[in-house]
Design an enzyme around this catalytic site. Structure first.
Site, PDB file in Angstrom:
ATOM      1  N   GLY A 223     -32.305 -80.958 -45.645  1.00 25.37           N
ATOM      2  CA  GLY A 223     -32.285 -81.145 -44.207  1.00 25.37           C
ATOM      3  C   GLY A 223     -32.044 -79.855 -43.463  1.00 25.37           C
TER       4      GLY A 223
ATOM      5  CG  ASP B 162     -27.455 -76.903 -56.624  1.00 27.56           C
ATOM      6  OD1 ASP B 162     -27.777 -76.023 -57.457  1.00 27.56           O
ATOM      7  OD2 ASP B 162     -28.023 -77.045 -55.533  1.00 27.56           O
TER       8      ASP B 162
HETATM    9  N1  ADP Z   1     -20.618 -76.158 -42.546  1.00 30.72           N
HETATM   10  C1  ADP Z   1     -21.471 -75.123 -42.412  1.00 30.72           C
HETATM   11  N2  ADP Z   1     -21.175 -74.094 -41.593  1.00 30.72           N
HETATM   12  C2  ADP Z   1     -22.015 -73.051 -41.473  1.00 30.72           C
HETATM   13  N3  ADP Z   1     -23.186 -72.941 -42.123  1.00 30.72           N
HETATM   14  C3  ADP Z   1     -23.553 -73.934 -42.954  1.00 30.72           C
HETATM   15  C4  ADP Z   1     -22.715 -75.077 -43.137  1.00 30.72           C
HETATM   16  N4  ADP Z   1     -23.333 -75.903 -44.018  1.00 30.72           N
HETATM   17  C5  ADP Z   1     -24.480 -75.312 -44.364  1.00 30.72           C
HETATM   18  N5  ADP Z   1     -24.631 -74.119 -43.737  1.00 30.72           N
HETATM   19  C6  ADP Z   1     -25.757 -73.197 -43.876  1.00 30.72           C
HETATM   20  O1  ADP Z   1     -26.942 -73.921 -44.075  1.00 30.72           O
HETATM   21  C7  ADP Z   1     -27.571 -73.546 -45.300  1.00 30.72           C
HETATM   22  C8  ADP Z   1     -28.231 -74.755 -45.970  1.00 30.72           C
HETATM   23  O2  ADP Z   1     -27.272 -75.772 -46.182  1.00 30.72           O
HETATM   24  P1  ADP Z   1     -27.239 -76.593 -47.518  1.00 30.72           P
HETATM   25  O3  ADP Z   1     -26.212 -77.646 -47.361  1.00 30.72           O
HETATM   26  O4  ADP Z   1     -27.104 -75.659 -48.676  1.00 30.72           O
HETATM   27  O5  ADP Z   1     -28.677 -77.242 -47.503  1.00 30.72           O
HETATM   28  P2  ADP Z   1     -29.505 -77.842 -48.718  1.00 30.72           P
HETATM   29  O6  ADP Z   1     -28.548 -78.568 -49.590  1.00 30.72           O
HETATM   30  O7  ADP Z   1     -30.452 -78.768 -48.023  1.00 30.72           O
HETATM   31  O8  ADP Z   1     -30.164 -76.679 -49.378  1.00 30.72           O
HETATM   32  C9  ADP Z   1     -26.467 -72.924 -46.125  1.00 30.72           C
HETATM   33  O9  ADP Z   1     -26.962 -71.940 -46.988  1.00 30.72           O
HETATM   34  C10 ADP Z   1     -25.564 -72.311 -45.082  1.00 30.72           C
HETATM   35  O10 ADP Z   1     -26.005 -71.015 -44.767  1.00 30.72           O
END
Ligand code: ADP
Lengths: 228, 294
Positions: B38, B144
């Site tokens: 997402g 992961d």
């Molecule tokens: N709580 C948060 N605060 C700031 N940045 C976030 C947060 N959660 C996710 N991100 C950013 O968004 C990116 C993608 O989120 P992620 O959860 O890893 O997505 P996916 O699981 O779909 O790959 C992360 O690499 C990070 O940089």
């Protein structure tokens, strides 16, 4: 009020039910005629009269039963398949220069309008394929906008039109509210509702424009940049 | 028909994708990143007047499966309350059917962007181990773990993120989810995952964040953690963490049997003060003896 699930027009074009085929064909033409025509004119440098004839003849051929049956959803998107088919059609047509014109019973296509669009500033870069893809996206959005216009409350649509379609002067919510004599909150809510509906319509159009679930998702991804 | 300029088309594209939060207490401010599951946005919570991060499931056409998946992720994080795990604030459903959840907005770096001396990297790593160990105690395997999924706050926070593919211990469908290079063989093969699957990933992660020419005991710790066979790995994340702490404190590590010279030098470095005093004393004695016998 509106049909909730839209069917793939590509599937419906192969239907035995004439009525259904007819309706599917209308949507098919609405979606594809302009991208095809503009593609010939801009990406393939064809003359106006030539491009008009080829577009019309090609669309008429598409209506003939079975002409799109060769499409294999596993191989390419329908959009790509259609473009390649069109290229081949035009090449063969050139060879058989004494072709007869097949008007079919196509609804009148507004080529003049397409010419006006061509004369406007828009991105002509990249490969012919890129151009076709962009024009197709424009066509999908235009169709969705027209459907929204047809079903939406007039004031709300006007809001959407000023705020989201007119990129020349995008006002703030407050300014937009003053112009329409409504509160800022009403602007926020009205726009949100229009956008929500617009999104749903775009998804409907894509559902119609694609042949399989996989292709649908791929097109949603490429058009909206979101993953299915 | 309205002419849609290129700008209008790209604006509509955004508009059609932008999640509609008007019925909630959140207002989307900007996009932070796009991930596999997402889009992550920065948003404002207008009730509490603070910034949060909101993750929105990629699409409403996402199969029920994906929506369920995201709900699982939210529930998993909700269950895992620990200072090393990104806290969940809220979750819900958009009018168009998309799932979202709000979490703490982390400002700082991803672990893979961090450049620091070995000892500091290891101290961060120990904090990760604590969080993962806590999850394991709650029956959850992350599946992961990789440097990109750890965020470091500007004020020393170390947060394990992205619990999107976490599984209950003993599950066996985590294959597609993990990341090549960090995935244990049993996960790649779709066999049962458990705590030692994460131990493997932690080993691979250590190797990824540390420089390549490691001191031998440290290299041995990495190798033991990410051994292909489950039985050769540390039996728990805690055991791995203990070994790292030992190394940091100049103690022997279970993963490495050192030779006499190394043992002495380690003993010496641990007892530097004592060694200095004894040496000084001996030197003095020698000088005195030489002087007396002159
Ligand atoms: N709580 C948060 N605060 C700031 N940045 C976030 C947060 N959660 C996710 N991100 C950013 O968004 C990116 C993608 O989120 P992620 O959860 O890893 O997505 P996916 O699981 O779909 O790959 C992360 O690499 C990070 O940089």
């Amino acid at each position: 009020m509106f049909p909730t699930t839209r069917r793939s027009v590509i599937a419906a074009l192969a239907s035995d039910d004439d009525d259904q085929r007819r309706r599917a064909f209308d949507t098919f033409v609405a979606l594809y005629w302009k991208p095809l025509y503009k593609y010939l004119r801009v990406a393939r440098d064809r003359e106006v009269a030539d491009a008009e004839d080829s577009t019309q003849a090609f669309l008429a051929k598409c209506f003939e039963n079975g002409s799109l049956a060769a499409y294999d959803a596993g191989k390419a998107s329908f959009r790509t398949f259609l473009r390649l088919l069109f290229d081949r059609f035009v090449a063969n047509e050139l060879k058989a220069s004494s072709r007869q014109k097949r008007g079919g019973d196509l609804a009148r296509l507004d080529f003049e309008n397409a010419e006006t669009e061509i004369s406007r500033e828009h991105d002509r870069g990249g490969s012919p394929e890129d151009y076709f893809q962009r024009e197709w996206a424009r066509s999908v959005f235009s169709l969705a906008v027209e459907r929204l216009r047809a079903e939406a409350d007039a004031t709300r649509f006007a809001l959407f039109e000023t705020y989201d379609l007119d990129d020349a002067n995008r006002a703030t919510y407050r300014e937009t509210g003053e112009r329409f004599g409504i509160s800022e909150t009403a602007v926020t809510n009205g726009l949100a509702a229009m956008r929500r509906r617009f999104r749903a319509i775009v998804l409907d159009v894509l559902r119609e424009a694609t042949a399989s679930e996989g292709e649908y998702r791929a097109e949603v991804r490429s058009l909206l940049g979101v993953d299915a | 028909m309205t002419w849609l300029s290129d700008n209008a088309v790209s604006h509509l594209r955004e508009v059609a994708e932008l999640p509609d939060f008007s019925h909630t207490r959140y207002r989307i401010k900007s996009e932070i990143a796009r991930g596999g599951m997402g889009v992550v946005y920065e948003a404002e919570d207008v009730e509490l007047r603070r910034r949060v991060a909101i993750k929105v499931l990629a699409s409403d056409l996402a199969s029920e499966h994906a929506a369920e998946h995201m709900r699982d992720e939210a529930r998993t994080i909700a269950k895992l309350e620990h200072p090393g795990i990104v806290p969940l604030h809220d979750a819900g459903l958009l009018p168009d059917g998309r799932l979202w959840y709000a979490m703490k907005l982390v400002r700082g770096w991803r672990l893979d962007e961090l450049n620091a001396p070995i000892a500091e990297l290891l101290r961060v790593f120990l904090r990760i181990c604590e969080a993962v160990s806590f999850a394991h105690a709650n029956g959850i395997v992350h599946c992961d773990l990789k440097p990109e999924n750890v965020m470091l706050g500007d004020f020393g926070e170390v947060l394990v993120m992205d619990w999107g593919v976490a599984r209950e211990t003993g599950a066996s469908d985590a294959t597609i989810a993990g990341t090549r290079g960090f995935m244990a063989p049993e996960q790649e093969q779709g066999a049962i995952v458990d705590a030692s699957t994460d131990v493997f990933a932690l080993g691979a992660m250590m190797r990824a964040i540390l420089p390549s020419n490691l001191p031998r005991p440290l290299a041995a710790i990495c190798a033991k953690a990410s051994a292909p066979a489950k039985n050769d790995r540390y039996e728990s994340v805690r055991a791995l963490a203990n070994d790292i702490s030992n190394w940091l404190g100049d103690q022997p590590v279970s993963a490495y049997r050192d030779n006499v010279v190394e043992r002495i030098s380690r003993w010496v470095s641990r007892n530097r003060a004592l060694v200095t005093i004894v040496l000084a004393y001996l030197i003095m004695r020698v000088i005195v003896i030489l002087w007396v016998h002159r």
